[in-house]
Enzyme design. Sequence first.
Site, PDB file in Angstrom:
ATOM      1  N   THR A  32       1.157   4.715  -3.375  1.00 16.11           N
ATOM      2  CA  THR A  32       2.373   3.968  -3.042  1.00 16.11           C
ATOM      3  C   THR A  32       2.627   3.952  -1.529  1.00 16.11           C
ATOM      4  O   THR A  32       2.053   4.725  -0.773  1.00 16.11           O
ATOM      5  CB  THR A  32       3.589   4.591  -3.754  1.00 16.11           C
ATOM      6  OG1 THR A  32       3.600   5.989  -3.477  1.00 16.11           O
ATOM      7  CG2 THR A  32       3.507   4.370  -5.252  1.00 16.11           C
ATOM      8  N   ARG A  33       3.547   3.069  -1.140  1.00 22.63           N
ATOM      9  CA  ARG A  33       3.843   2.867   0.278  1.00 22.63           C
ATOM     10  C   ARG A  33       4.110   4.164   1.033  1.00 22.63           C
ATOM     11  O   ARG A  33       3.564   4.395   2.112  1.00 22.63           O
ATOM     12  CB  ARG A  33       5.094   1.987   0.427  1.00 22.63           C
ATOM     13  CG  ARG A  33       4.814   0.540   0.305  1.00 22.63           C
ATOM     14  CD  ARG A  33       6.075  -0.260   0.526  1.00 22.63           C
ATOM     15  NE  ARG A  33       5.836  -1.645   0.126  1.00 22.63           N
ATOM     16  CZ  ARG A  33       6.777  -2.576   0.087  1.00 22.63           C
ATOM     17  NH1 ARG A  33       8.017  -2.288   0.407  1.00 22.63           N
ATOM     18  NH2 ARG A  33       6.468  -3.798  -0.263  1.00 22.63           N
TER      19      ARG A  33
END
Lengths: 114, 110, 588, 242
Positions: free
Chosen positions: C291-292
């Site tokens: 994820t980011r």
Amino acid sequence: MKIHPHRQHPLWLAFFLHRVSGIALALFLPAHFYVLALALTDPSQLDGFLAWTSNPLVKIAEYGLVFLLAVHMFGGLRLLALEFLPWSARQKSLAAASLALAFFLSTTFFLQAV
Amino acid sequence: MIGLKLYMLQRLSAMVMAPLVLGHIAVMIYAIQGGLSAAEILGRTKGSIVWALFYGTFALAVSIHAAIGVRVILAETILKNRHALDGLTLAIGAGLAFMGLSAVYAVTAS
Amino acid sequence: MGERFSIERHDTDILILGSGGAGLFATLHAQATARPGTKITLAVKGLIGKCGCTRMVQGGYNVALGGGDSVERHFMDTIQGGKWLPNQDMAWKLCEQAVVRIRELENEIGCFFDRNADGTLHQKAFAGQTADRTVHKGDLTGIEIINRLMEQVLARPVEKLQEHRAIGLIPTRDGSALSGVLFIDMRSGRFRFVRAKAVLMATGGGPTMYKYHTPSGDKTMDGLAMALRAGLTLRDMEMVQFHPTGLLAGDHTRMTGTVLEEGLRGAGGQLLNSRDERFMFDYDRLGERATRDVVSRGIYAEMRKNNTSKNGGVYISMSHLGPDLVRSKFKGMVKRCADSGFDLAAGKVEVVPTAHYFMGGVVVDPDTRTGLEGLYVAGEDAGGAHGSNRLGGNGVANSTVYGGVAGDVMGLDVGSMGSHRDPDPAVLEAEVERAIAPLSKRPGNVQALRKQLQDVMWDHVGVMRTEAGLTRGLKGIAEVSAELAETGVPDGDLAFNLTWHDWLNLKSLCDISEVIAMAGLERENSRGAHYREDFPETGDLERSYFTTARREGGELLVDRAPVEFTIVRPGQSILPEGEPETLLKAAE
Amino acid sequence: MSSAKTMLLVSVWRGTGTQGRYEAFEVPQEDNQTILDVVSWVQQNLDATLSYRFACRVGMCGSCAMMVNGKPRWTCRTHVGKVAENGRIDVAPLRNLPVIKDLATDMDPFFDKWVGAEGHFHPTRTRADPIEAINPESPSRKLADEGIECINCAVCFAACDTVTANSDYLGPAALNRAWTLLNDEKDGDRTGVLDAVSGSGGCHNCHSLGSCAAYCPNELSPITAIAGLKRETARSFFRKGR
Ligand SMILES: Cc1cc2nc3c(=O)[nH]c(=O)nc-3n(C[C@H](O)[C@H](O)[C@H](O)COP(=O)(O)OP(=O)(O)OC[C@H]3O[C@@H](n4cnc5c(N)ncnc54)[C@H](O)[C@@H]3O)c2cc1C
Ligand code: HEM
Ligand code: SF4
Ligand code: F3S
Ligand code: FES
């Protein structure tokens, strides 16, 4: 004369030629009608006029005129095609082709005339 | 400053003229071969309904076409007044049509 | 103050600040809901529809439209993504109303989103989602949404105040309600005070106090800074979302920081360090596809090891996929990189994590009302819906949903409000004084100070935080603030004077930076976007708290408030028994 | 780091309304530098009063367009290396729009014409109805898609000499929008759009100059869209006489 930078592309030039030829034709047209109308009032004057047109300079001018007519017509046909036929991208080649055709036609006229 | 109607008139007149111009140029090329004289031209055209129609149509179409064309150029350059434009378009069109039809009459009436 | 700084007065019924998804939707809804004859004014720092971040939305819009997906599932993803910090009533309304809003966008506003071959909306999955949920228009979704909204607004009889910068929320004398908003008409440099019965603040946050940032240049936290001065409570202010792949093209170009889209990593893009090694697997099992926040931290850690690219970041490389494939699949990105001199298709492009979205904001209720009567807040300016992390695709859903809600609520509320409220002249004057302060100081280099703040925030209040770092950060922010107070702007022509506005921008950024750092100190655990190296644990979910911040007198008060689990408690789910955890086919 | 910096000679138009002149500045050349960066550098380092406009800085908002060496461009996405002529750059406000100050124009006339071309959606359904199923491959949808990614930067508007000459003319971007609406199966007011583009400033004033398509930074083709409008209006002219 310097062409503005934003005008430096083929379609703008095509427009320019079309407009110039259009004005030139529009200016020439009344003169042309006038000369022809002489036929009614004074046929001999018309003959005199036609003799004058065999002068080479006048020939060149006439060549120019036919050239303008041809340029304008093919330019106009190009526009009509663009506007009424649902094709598009080949605009530049159309512009070039119409110029070439105009040139061809008027040259034929010129060669015949001399 | 043209709307749909003037646009259509100009395009339709152009379409009408295209074949006529070609025809005209062809005639000229042909005619010029023998060296033109007034008598020769008139000999061909006088009394010919076909020629009268040919050039009559041409004269009308070109009057409409050129009047609108000149209008557009004027509108885009020096003449911004709408009424003046309308008047001028009409005047140019009518003037050209009159001159044109006179010429056609001159060369075709017998 | 003289003629030059006199204030032009103006009245309206409903005043809307900002023309992003929230502001434009509010305008349309207010117009539809309010009694005929109600005057609506849209005031914006740039040109209507042409500023703010909604326009820059690439990936798309989250909305559960059936096919197995449900509002419940969207809600659960949002709560889990926000690490149990979201205000659940707000998150619920976001997911529920997104369904209505997307139909409104398609049927009434005229957006056309990408379709499947059978004519239904195409939906894809952003990271953190358990269903194909994101509606989009290629990778230029925001342009489609904002252009269509903008046209609708322009075609309506709404008063437009463009290039009007809001600089102060002016309360009534007794402080019980909002009287109106003070603006600088940027084109003339004159002050204008607009009284309104209801004001929507939708200025869109924007964490542009970081060295690398994605939002548009007009967003500088003005709204939150105004709200703070007006005594409103802000929440979740430590929560700054970083996007892992911002373009890194050097200090001298505004292109630096702008987003290279998420899909590049999804498609197999590799992150490389200075030695051309893939390093993400050192930090996470999923490598580049994590994820980011995880990828951002991975890149940041690698940068701290000095394994950096020419300009101090890392590289993204796509060429192994075949340059022609990259060129056809990511046409826009390839062209954008080429415009600034990079070859994304066949070469390597330098990237760096970049501040992207601000989860913190004003405390509001699900009807967008605030603690100050007459003031409503929606969009990125409002806190609560996302908690500690915003899922990709929930940002524009949030601004459009709550913008519309605000418009409806204001339209109804003004009907029962009496006449305009008069402003407190002392506050009005103080705000003007504040704005003109730099004009009487010796001109200095505002840009250098902005860089200084951006470095401080990036180094100490950024992707990874510690108590020592945050404390240093606070000191650094205070230094910039102090120096800014002594830095002037040439007081010649105030019309379209960008340097004056740069000064005001930096002032807002300094004020909010302080709050971010303070809230960061307050949260002694790591959740979502907030990562404390000295407190790497998530903390007890059951006893989750969010931070609040408020200015009282000259003092900034930061506190904690318990999250109320009004709909679902940690460890539970509202999905029906037996529902699969994810509807996505396992990513290889 | 490079040794002595190469300097760009930048000539920037300064002034308000119709009054103004060019001022010369020297700006250090950098890699990856855009025209917007050059203009920003001047404001941040040489003349604090220089006015210009930008927002997104990545070619999405269409706020930053200017005339660069005589051609209209989006400055945030125009690399200096691509346009500098012997290290010289002229920057001026966009043509065909009133100047507010220096490089910032008033874009209202552009958007007034957008509205004048009936450039907004006319709904037939409401938010209570399901979303219309539309075949993405249908010919009309493809035509609409071709023109839809306009960022209303007004580059085409500035490039068009017909806009210059004819203050009524709606211009390429507004007409392009009208064309996308006409091809949008969802739009409910075909006649309204056709009427709007048939007035005295409508699509029929376009001379197919093609500058719009030549300069559109998003490679859209308003000239093609306008030809489409001419065709559709002509068709309805024959059908309904208007
Ligand atoms: C590059 C990028 C990509 C993104 N991609 C996605 C995505 O794919 N999906 C998603 O869901 N979200 C995405 N987001 C987030 C999304 O854009 C935001 O969540 C959302 O658009 C915010 O909307 P808003 O209306 O609150 O603010 P904005 O759209 O930012 O609008 C704010 C408005 O307020 C104005 N304003 C600011 N200050 C003042 C002032 N002082 N006075 C007057 N007006 C002022 C601004 O000029 C602007 O008009 C992205 C963001 C960025 C930057
Ligand atoms: C032979 C066939 C002709 C065709 C197909 C034709 C076609 C066209 C077309 C399509 C236009 C519109 C251009 C535009 O609006 O951009 C036009 C303009 C014009 N035409 Fe013609 N034309 C023809 C003959 C003539 C003749 C004989 C004259 C002169 C008397 C003439 C004079 C003009 C003028 C003055 C314009 C305006 C030019 C402009 O707006 O730039 N045309 N023509
Ligand atoms: S058509 Fe192209 S040039 Fe014209 S406004 Fe739209 S994006 Fe800009
Ligand atoms: S440049 Fe202008 S004249 Fe027509 S083809 Fe484009 S709008
Ligand atoms: S700044 Fe947005 S397009 Fe250039």
